[in-house]
Scaffold this active site. Structure first.
Site, PDB file in Angstrom:
ATOM      1  CE1 TYR A   1      -8.076 -49.924  16.381  1.00  0.00           C
ATOM      2  CE2 TYR A   1      -8.639 -51.539  14.698  1.00  0.00           C
ATOM      3  CZ  TYR A   1      -8.857 -50.695  15.782  1.00  0.00           C
ATOM      4  OH  TYR A   1     -10.199 -50.974  16.305  1.00  0.00           O
TER       5      TYR A   1
ATOM      6  CD1 TRP B   1      -5.024 -52.133  18.069  1.00  0.00           C
ATOM      7  CD2 TRP B   1      -6.769 -52.603  19.388  1.00  0.00           C
ATOM      8  NE1 TRP B   1      -4.991 -51.486  19.234  1.00  0.00           N
ATOM      9  CE2 TRP B   1      -5.976 -51.605  20.104  1.00  0.00           C
ATOM     10  CE3 TRP B   1      -8.015 -52.919  20.073  1.00  0.00           C
ATOM     11  CZ2 TRP B   1      -6.332 -51.131  21.290  1.00  0.00           C
ATOM     12  CZ3 TRP B   1      -8.277 -52.635  21.328  1.00  0.00           C
ATOM     13  CH2 TRP B   1      -7.484 -51.710  22.163  1.00  0.00           C
TER      14      TRP B   1
ATOM     15  CD  GLN C   1      -2.339 -65.371  18.897  1.00  0.00           C
ATOM     16  OE1 GLN C   1      -2.943 -64.240  18.533  1.00  0.00           O
ATOM     17  NE2 GLN C   1      -1.408 -65.343  19.844  1.00  0.00           N
TER      18      GLN C   1
END
Length: 332
Positions: A57, A21, A300
């Site tokens: 998205y 997303w 991340q």
């Protein structure tokens, strides 16, 4: 990573999946394309080969990025979960909300899952994803204007054609799941779930366990709140809708951080971050077979993957459960 089956289907997924997303940019603020591509590829390279995306998205952008990032990799080496049922091209369906696209153009989004639209959306997704089949095709939100049997009948047709391997639903309540099961075999129900948002434990999770469905939980970090990095006064980027979310009031940010402080010693004992601890805990909950975790860049992703490098003891799980049960969301 050890693979898990989605429900009773033949689709096997990693216990943690890349949630695409945020890389689409929409509702999260801008996302830099090269960073997004590296993040998706890093997910694959580190063994998290399951990717969850959706047409809405970034209004096609997320799916296109996923397709671009995975080009050249044998198709049976990764798993694509995508969706259908949100319409911004016409006014068909049930009005859902007003928004803007990534260029700031106003758009109205409708919930619509008529049979012809389901087929068209699948074809559009296949093209954007540069693939000839989707591992799990999920209705994104229910549509009160279309009988569930009609919608699921279209998905069953796509499965027969080999364009879809398994059917799933998102944000369905137990009655809607029961109705869908009359037409098609479901593999999963994708619903929001986190340490501070556990409402589905009352009915959705027990139903999944009874019917042989997997739960695919999204927002396990409550859109970043349970990372421990969000403090009162946090400045959100342009286009980021978290600023107006009920979990992000100053009081609820304080309450969430108080919970995190209670469980931080467990994270420290495993040399893990709070985010890693929360993700790990989520994977240990009943029926949670594929936890969605988003990332904007490869760093991340690397941090997220580490969440599965340690195992919580039963005693640690009890301590976390107790701390989480004491959290109460403050009213607006």
């Amino acid at each position: 990573m050890e693979f898990k089956k989605l429900g009773s289907s033949s689709v096997k997924v990693t216990p943690m999946a890349f949630g695409a997303w945020a890389v689409g940019g929409w509702m999260w603020g801008g996302a830099e394309e090269s960073a997004a591509l590296r993040a998706i590829r890093a997910s694959y390279d580190l063994g998290m080969t399951t990717i969850d995306t959706a047409p809405v998205y970034g209004f096609g952008r997320s799916e296109e990025l996923v397709g671009k990032a995975l080009q050249g990799i044998p198709r049976d080496k990764y798993q694509i979960l995508t969706k259908y049922g949100l319409n911004w091209e016409t006014d068909q369906g049930e009005f859902f909300f007003d928004t803007t696209d990534n260029q700031g153009k106003p758009l109205k989004v409708y919930r619509y899952s008529g049979a012809a639209k389901v087929i068209k959306e699948c074809e559009d997704s296949l093209r954007r994803l540069k693939t000839d089949y989707i591992d799990l095709l999920q209705i994104h939100w229910s549509d009160a204007t279309t009988p569930i049997g009609e919608t699921m009948g279209a998905v069953a047709k796509l499965i027969e054609q080999g364009k879809v391997r398994a059917a799933g639903v998102c944000n369905y309540n137990t009655e809607q799941v029961d109705e869908a099961l009359k037409t098609v075999k479901l593999a999963s129900n994708q619903v929001p779930y986190s340490m501070i948002n556990r409402g589905i434990e009352k009915d959705v999770v027990p139903q999944a366990l009874q019917k042989g469905l997997s739960i695919v939980p999204y927002s396990p970090l409550q859109r970043g709140l349970l990372s421990g990095k969000i403090k009162p006064g946090y400045k959100f980027g342009e286009g980021d809708t978290r600023e107006n979310n009920k979990f992000y009031t100053a009081e609820n940010i304080n309450r969430a951080n108080a919970l995190l402080q209670k469980i931080k010693p467990i994270a420290d004992a495993h040399e893990a971050t709070l985010s890693q601890l929360v993700i790990n805990w989520t994977t240990r909950q009943p029926a949670m077979d594929c936890v969605l975790v988003g990332a904007r860049d490869e760093n991340q992703v690397k941090e997220n993957v580490k969440a599965l490098e340690f195992r919580l003891t039963d005693e640690e799980l009890k301590i976390i459960d107790k701390a989480a049960s004491e959290f109460v969301l403050a009213d607006l």
